[in-house]
Design a protein around this motif. Sequence first.
Motif, PDB file in Angstrom:
ATOM      1  N   ALA A   1       0.829  -1.203   0.000  1.00 28.13           N
ATOM      2  CA  ALA A   1       0.000   0.000   0.000  1.00 28.13           C
ATOM      3  C   ALA A   1       0.865   1.255   0.000  1.00 28.13           C
TER       4      ALA A   1
ATOM      5  N   ASP B   1      -6.615  -0.765  -0.652  1.00 30.21           N
ATOM      6  CA  ASP B   1      -7.528  -1.216   0.392  1.00 30.21           C
ATOM      7  C   ASP B   1      -6.811  -2.332   1.147  1.00 30.21           C
TER       8      ASP B   1
ATOM      9  N   ALA C   1      -8.308  -5.880   1.177  1.00 25.76           N
ATOM     10  CA  ALA C   1      -8.259  -6.499  -0.141  1.00 25.76           C
ATOM     11  C   ALA C   1      -6.832  -6.898  -0.507  1.00 25.76           C
TER      12      ALA C   1
ATOM     13  N   ASN D   1       0.923   3.825  -3.267  1.00 31.81           N
ATOM     14  CA  ASN D   1       0.592   5.231  -3.051  1.00 31.81           C
ATOM     15  C   ASN D   1       1.736   6.143  -3.480  1.00 31.81           C
TER      16      ASN D   1
END
Length: 253
Positions: free
Chosen positions: A35, A70, A73, A39
Amino acid sequence: MTTHAESQTHPETYYAGAYWGPRRESPESCAQRAAVFLNQLAACDPLLANWNKIPKPRGKGRKTPLMPPDLPALTEAFRRGVNREPGGPAIEHLGLMVSAYNDGLPKELVSVDMTCGSYAQNSSANVCVLSLPSKGESAERLLTASVLTDVTRSMALAWEPDWAVALSHAHRDLQDGEDKADPWLGWVTYLPSQRGTVPPLPAPVRIEPVEDRGTLIILTPERFTVANPEHLALARQVRELLARAGLMRSAAS
């Protein structure tokens, strides 16, 4: 091995990769790192801001968007990305893999492969590799020292690798005779602080810190290519200086 003549006939293709040794991590930890990486990657260029998970087996199943990240997920994606023989148990020590592709035009398709959590000994199976476009407007934007510096920094911060690099496949091929556990020297190279201190390097090489974790080495402000003998000579000189400082091995003779 790619020759200089071949590199002039066929444009060099580029990629970025981060590599690290055994590090046991949970699906949740891998997802958190992914993540952060996705990002930060999105801030490098709009082409790197939209990702869809590649299903296992490839080509089957519906498109699964990964942006914005997410965590539940992504965690489930890594949990399902465990290695296993068909119908057999999970081979946990080989780590967890998630692959994704962007949702762009055919000429702008890029992909990322993330393998995290492998704790197999004598292995550097943990890896994050980002493909890059070879031609077109997106390639002109992405294949620059500034963007690839940002991409490599993102890999360093998210994955905390043993080393990371952005380079052409042709330049990698010239280094294939060297120890695979040893860093490749690329257009942009990241070395963590625990490897040692990066010595002064000749112009036009630039050195940038990555917080308190390590150092980025950017060989040239213009696109590094094996078709340019001055670029290759500079790379050999820099590698020798890094080898003298104990940061990597000397180039193969």
